[in-house]
Write an enzyme that holds these catalytic residues in place. Structure first.
Site, PDB file in Angstrom:
ATOM      1  N   GLY A 131      35.668  70.563   7.605  1.00  0.00           N
ATOM      2  CA  GLY A 131      36.349  71.449   8.550  1.00  0.00           C
ATOM      3  C   GLY A 131      37.383  70.660   9.328  1.00  0.00           C
TER       4      GLY A 131
ATOM      5  N   PRO B 156      39.574  68.756  12.157  1.00  0.00           N
ATOM      6  CA  PRO B 156      39.128  67.726  13.090  1.00  0.00           C
ATOM      7  C   PRO B 156      38.683  68.364  14.407  1.00  0.00           C
ATOM      8  CG  PRO B 156      41.350  67.261  12.263  1.00  0.00           C
ATOM      9  CD  PRO B 156      40.976  68.615  11.778  1.00  0.00           C
ATOM     10  N   GLY B 157      37.644  67.789  14.995  1.00  0.00           N
ATOM     11  CA  GLY B 157      37.228  68.247  16.317  1.00  0.00           C
ATOM     12  C   GLY B 157      36.411  69.517  16.330  1.00  0.00           C
TER      13      GLY B 157
ATOM     14  N   LYS C 251      31.648  68.234  13.756  1.00  0.00           N
ATOM     15  CA  LYS C 251      30.856  67.743  12.624  1.00  0.00           C
ATOM     16  C   LYS C 251      29.991  66.554  13.023  1.00  0.00           C
ATOM     17  CE  LYS C 251      34.724  67.304  10.306  1.00  0.00           C
ATOM     18  NZ  LYS C 251      35.644  67.998  11.209  1.00  0.00           N
ATOM     19  N   THR C 252      30.604  65.600  13.701  1.00  0.00           N
ATOM     20  CA  THR C 252      29.842  64.443  14.164  1.00  0.00           C
ATOM     21  C   THR C 252      28.750  64.887  15.129  1.00  0.00           C
ATOM     22  OG1 THR C 252      31.944  63.283  14.074  1.00  0.00           O
ATOM     23  CG2 THR C 252      30.097  62.127  15.089  1.00  0.00           C
TER      24      THR C 252
ATOM     25  N   HIS D   6      68.042  79.723  24.581  1.00  0.00           N
ATOM     26  CA  HIS D   6      67.319  79.590  23.316  1.00  0.00           C
ATOM     27  C   HIS D   6      65.923  80.214  23.421  1.00  0.00           C
ATOM     28  CE1 HIS D   6      66.192  77.200  19.633  1.00  0.00           C
ATOM     29  NE2 HIS D   6      64.994  77.367  20.166  1.00  0.00           N
ATOM     30  N   GLU D   7      65.206  79.835  24.460  1.00  0.00           N
ATOM     31  CA  GLU D   7      63.842  80.363  24.622  1.00  0.00           C
ATOM     32  C   GLU D   7      63.871  81.864  24.890  1.00  0.00           C
ATOM     33  OE1 GLU D   7      61.350  78.663  23.726  1.00  0.00           O
ATOM     34  OE2 GLU D   7      62.478  76.786  23.599  1.00  0.00           O
TER      35      GLU D   7
ATOM     36  N   HIS E 221      64.062  83.586  21.588  1.00  0.00           N
ATOM     37  CA  HIS E 221      62.741  83.698  20.936  1.00  0.00           C
ATOM     38  C   HIS E 221      61.944  84.828  21.565  1.00  0.00           C
ATOM     39  CE1 HIS E 221      62.811  80.152  18.469  1.00  0.00           C
ATOM     40  NE2 HIS E 221      62.878  79.284  19.465  1.00  0.00           N
TER      41      HIS E 221
ATOM     42  N   ASP F 152      62.441  74.855  14.581  1.00  0.00           N
ATOM     43  CA  ASP F 152      62.329  76.283  14.254  1.00  0.00           C
ATOM     44  C   ASP F 152      62.739  76.509  12.797  1.00  0.00           C
ATOM     45  OD1 ASP F 152      61.702  76.737  16.870  1.00  0.00           O
ATOM     46  OD2 ASP F 152      63.741  77.278  17.459  1.00  0.00           O
TER      47      ASP F 152
HETATM   48  P1  ADP Z   1      34.553  66.189  14.338  1.00  0.00           P
HETATM   49  O1  ADP Z   1      33.523  65.205  13.951  1.00  0.00           O
HETATM   50  O2  ADP Z   1      34.384  67.524  13.668  1.00  0.00           O
HETATM   51  O3  ADP Z   1      35.971  65.717  14.243  1.00  0.00           O
HETATM   52  P2  ADP Z   1      33.377  65.861  16.898  1.00  0.00           P
HETATM   53  O4  ADP Z   1      31.978  66.207  16.584  1.00  0.00           O
HETATM   54  O5  ADP Z   1      33.688  64.411  16.972  1.00  0.00           O
HETATM   55  O6  ADP Z   1      34.372  66.542  15.884  1.00  0.00           O
HETATM   56  O7  ADP Z   1      33.804  66.588  18.245  1.00  0.00           O
HETATM   57  C1  ADP Z   1      34.368  65.894  19.321  1.00  0.00           C
HETATM   58  C2  ADP Z   1      33.877  66.453  20.634  1.00  0.00           C
HETATM   59  O8  ADP Z   1      34.315  67.787  20.807  1.00  0.00           O
HETATM   60  C3  ADP Z   1      32.387  66.513  20.717  1.00  0.00           C
HETATM   61  O9  ADP Z   1      31.865  65.311  21.171  1.00  0.00           O
HETATM   62  C4  ADP Z   1      32.164  67.655  21.693  1.00  0.00           C
HETATM   63  O10 ADP Z   1      32.268  67.217  23.017  1.00  0.00           O
HETATM   64  C5  ADP Z   1      33.308  68.573  21.410  1.00  0.00           C
HETATM   65  N1  ADP Z   1      32.915  69.627  20.458  1.00  0.00           N
HETATM   66  C6  ADP Z   1      33.433  69.813  19.223  1.00  0.00           C
HETATM   67  N2  ADP Z   1      32.860  70.877  18.622  1.00  0.00           N
HETATM   68  C7  ADP Z   1      31.948  71.354  19.471  1.00  0.00           C
HETATM   69  C8  ADP Z   1      31.019  72.448  19.430  1.00  0.00           C
HETATM   70  N3  ADP Z   1      30.929  73.239  18.354  1.00  0.00           N
HETATM   71  N4  ADP Z   1      30.217  72.649  20.492  1.00  0.00           N
HETATM   72  C9  ADP Z   1      30.312  71.872  21.570  1.00  0.00           C
HETATM   73  N5  ADP Z   1      31.148  70.839  21.682  1.00  0.00           N
HETATM   74  C10 ADP Z   1      31.975  70.571  20.667  1.00  0.00           C
HETATM   75 ZN    ZN Z   2      63.095  77.221  19.358  1.00  0.00          ZN
END
Ligand code: ADP
Ligand code: ZN
Length: 599
Positions: free
Chosen positions: A197, A199-200, A203-204, A421-422, A425, A497
């Site tokens: 999925g 980033p962020g 997953k970790t 410009h804005e 848009h 754009d």
């Molecule tokens: P990934 O490994 O998918 O890149 P991370 O697990 O490292 O993302 O997420 C980074 C931080 O973002 C986590 O430590 C947490 O604080 C926040 N976060 C991300 N997803 C969630 C979630 N589903 N619920 C709560 N916090 C989240």
């Molecule tokens: Zn523009």
């Protein structure tokens, strides 16, 4: 540093010191007073010298007062004869030999030194224990970080908004808690789980929560750590990691960014020397995973945001055969994630999380977390008692658009062009029924952009229809066209754009089959990352595609230009409002349009 190597190096140093001391003492004659050969001959001739000791080409003798004197005798000399003639007793000694071990040691010293440097460089960066929560593994080993069960604080409750993914991994927790129960029943628990999925998305976090709930050790390493400049290191790290894991079973081994190792083998940067190394590492990983059986009670969880470029070998049965998608959260998910992160903060009772969640489509969990954190920081900085709605809005803008760059100096003319410009848009987006509603328009520079028109979808959009995409093209072109109409000139400000316009139009024709002339066909462009070659097109098709893309853009251009010319008065009014207030909201635009229409 690892204890064993620390001791070893200390002992080596001590041994070296002792040897050198020994050597020095044995050759103490070297410290004797030195006298020239001529002086020495005078002494011989004077007949006062009774005996000498010859060591190699050095003669040692005692002065009348008993001090030891040293004289180096030139090779071509008759010193011996003269001594014999002078009746001096001559005692010859073998020249002191450098002891063999010292000799060996000295000749190997540079090599030893290099070896140590190498070992050190291997260690570097590997053994940190961030925040004291992890323990570095042994020297030269896998470099994985270990979170022991006692230290892990993350539980499933901390992961919000990705319920389906949570459900899919829930049984892993039971398995890790009571592996015997499962193996006795003959159940086959996957040894490898791939979380993929954006980033962020957490997953970790999810992997950590599984370990936290099950109360098992959590080894984590990033795929990029495996691939180093030294060939063979990656493979041995993988081996070490899995050995370590088996020793601590039941446990979780988490490999982040698995694509760094597990990228499709035919792909990879051209001529990169890391390729062999990566392949060796990947092979070792496959070997280790194949060597697992259910009784090892180790679960390997890998994460990636590029599942499409993974080597298919990784995904075969017995390896990462369970794949769990961790999606970006939807509205409800976002609300839950916001609340999870707001647990420890002071929140004003007026805060409506649902509104914030609705205003943050496309935000990842990590972005939501930083939104709340940003709001908490703003609250503290402003000495405010609690996080309010207004603060959250400001924090959202900051996360979304990057920090404001108020210090950037913009000439008056640039500012007027940006405002126009804005406004272009915004007005086009406002007028076209299919487009996303305008949320906010600003000419405060943020990040690299001089201004920004923010649109927010009414609802979550999973797929886009043709009308929506055409409206998007018009909106994107609106900025450039407004400049043309008002200033009768073009600036570079529209570069981004136009890039997006070309991209969308091309994809409409080539990927989404939205052009009648080309028909419902897809034409894949080359993907350098996965090594997938582009589709070979006939010349006619290539020309047809170009014509169709152009047609789409031209139609959008005409529509937008027509709109803006027709509503020139509104365009000027919005521009003026922007120049005056710098940021205007949806309501303000609505007011302008309403009074404009009344006139
Ligand atoms: P990934 O490994 O998918 O890149 P991370 O697990 O490292 O993302 O997420 C980074 C931080 O973002 C986590 O430590 C947490 O604080 C926040 N976060 C991300 N997803 C969630 C979630 N589903 N619920 C709560 N916090 C989240
Ligand atoms: Zn523009």
């Amino acid at each position: 540093m690892h204890q064993f190597y620390k001791n070893l190096s200390i002992w080596l140093l001590v041994a070296l010191a002792v040897l050198l001391l020994f050597h020095y003492c044995k050759q103490s004659p070297e410290r004797a007073h030195t006298v020239s050969y001529t002086e020495f001959l005078k002494k011989v001739d004077s007949g006062l010298l009774a005996n000498v000791t010859v060591v190699g080409d050095t003669v040692l003798w005692k002065n009348t007062d008993g001090t030891l004197i040293k004289t180096v005798v030139p090779q071509a000399s008759d010193a011996l004869e003269r001594l014999l003639r002078g009746n001096v007793t001559i005692q010859a000694e073998e020249p002191p030999q450098t002891p063999w071990f010292l000799h060996t040691l000295l000749s190997w010293l540079p090599l030893l030194f290099l070896g140590f440097l190498w070992l050190f460089s291997l260690r570097r960066g590997g053994g940190q224990t961030p925040g004291g929560s992890g323990r570095a593994l042994a020297f030269g080993k896998s470099r994985a970080r270990l979170i022991n069960p006692e230290e892990s604080k993350i539980k499933l409750d901390d992961v919000a908004g990705i319920d389906e993914a949570k459900e899919e991994v829930a049984e892993l927790i039971d398995f890790l808690k009571k592996p015997e129960k499962f193996t006795a029943a003959g159940a086959r628990i996957p040894t490898g789980v791939l979380l993929y999925g954006e980033p962020g998305t957490g997953k970790t976090l999810l992997a950590k929560a599984i370990a936290g709930e099950a109360g098992v050790p959590f080894f984590s390493i990033s795929g990029s750590n495996f691939v180093e400049m030294y060939v063979g290191i990656g493979a041995s790290r993988v081996r070490d990691l899995f050995n370590e894991g088996k020793k601590r079973a039941p446990c979780i081994i988490f490999i982040d960014e698995i694509d760094a190792v597990g990228r499709h083998r035919s792909a990879g940067g051209a001529g990169s020397s890391g390729n062999d190394e990566r392949e060796q590492t990947l092979n070792q990983l496959l070997v280790e995973m194949d060597g697992f059986d259910a009784n090892d009670h180790v679960i390997v969880i890998a994460a990636t945001n590029r599942q499409d470029i993974l080597d298919p070998a990784l995904l075969r049965p017995g390896r990462f055969d369970r794949q769990v998608m961790v999606p970006l959260p939807d509205v409800g998910g976002r609300e839950k994630i916001l609340k999870v992160h707001a647990r420890t903060a002071k929140i004003d009772p007026g805060v409506n999380w649902q509104v914030i969640a609705r205003g943050t489509p496309g935000f990842s969990g990590a972005q939501l977390a930083s939104l709340v954190n940003e709001a908490a920081l703003m609250t503290a900085r402003g000495n405010r008692p609690a996080i309010t709605m207004a603060i959250l809005e400001a924090a959202k803008d900051k996360v979304l658009m990057g920090a404001e760059r108020r210090s950037l100096i913009i000439t008056d003319r640039e500012k007027r062009i940006t405002a126009c410009h804005e406004a272009g848009h915004a007005l086009v987006a406002w007028m076209l029924p299919g487009a996303d509603p305008v949320h906010k328009v600003t000419i405060i520079p943020r990040g690299r952009a001089l201004g920004l028109t923010m649109q927010l979808p009414e609802e979550e959009r999973v797929s886009h229809d043709r009308a929506y995409l055409s409206a998007t093209l018009c909106t994107l072109l609106g900025g450039r066209i407004a400049e043309e109409i008002v200033f009768n000139q073009m600036t570079t400000g529209a570069g981004n754009d136009l890039e997006r316009v070309s991209d969308i139009a091309r994809r409409m024709v080539c990927e989404w089959g939205m052009s009648e002339a080309v028909g419902p066909l897809t034409f894949k462009a080359a993907n350098p990352l996965s090594g997938q070659p582009g589709q070979i097109l006939s010349e006619q098709t290539a020309i047809l595609i170009d014509v169709e893309v152009r047609k789409l853009v031209q139609t959008a251009y005409d529509t937008a230009r027509h709109l803006l010319t027709e509503h020139r008065g509104l365009l000027d009014a919005i521009t003026a409002a922007l120049l005056e207030r710098e940021t205007i909201s949806r309501d303000e635009i609505e007011a302008i349009v309403r009074t404009g229409a009344a006139n």
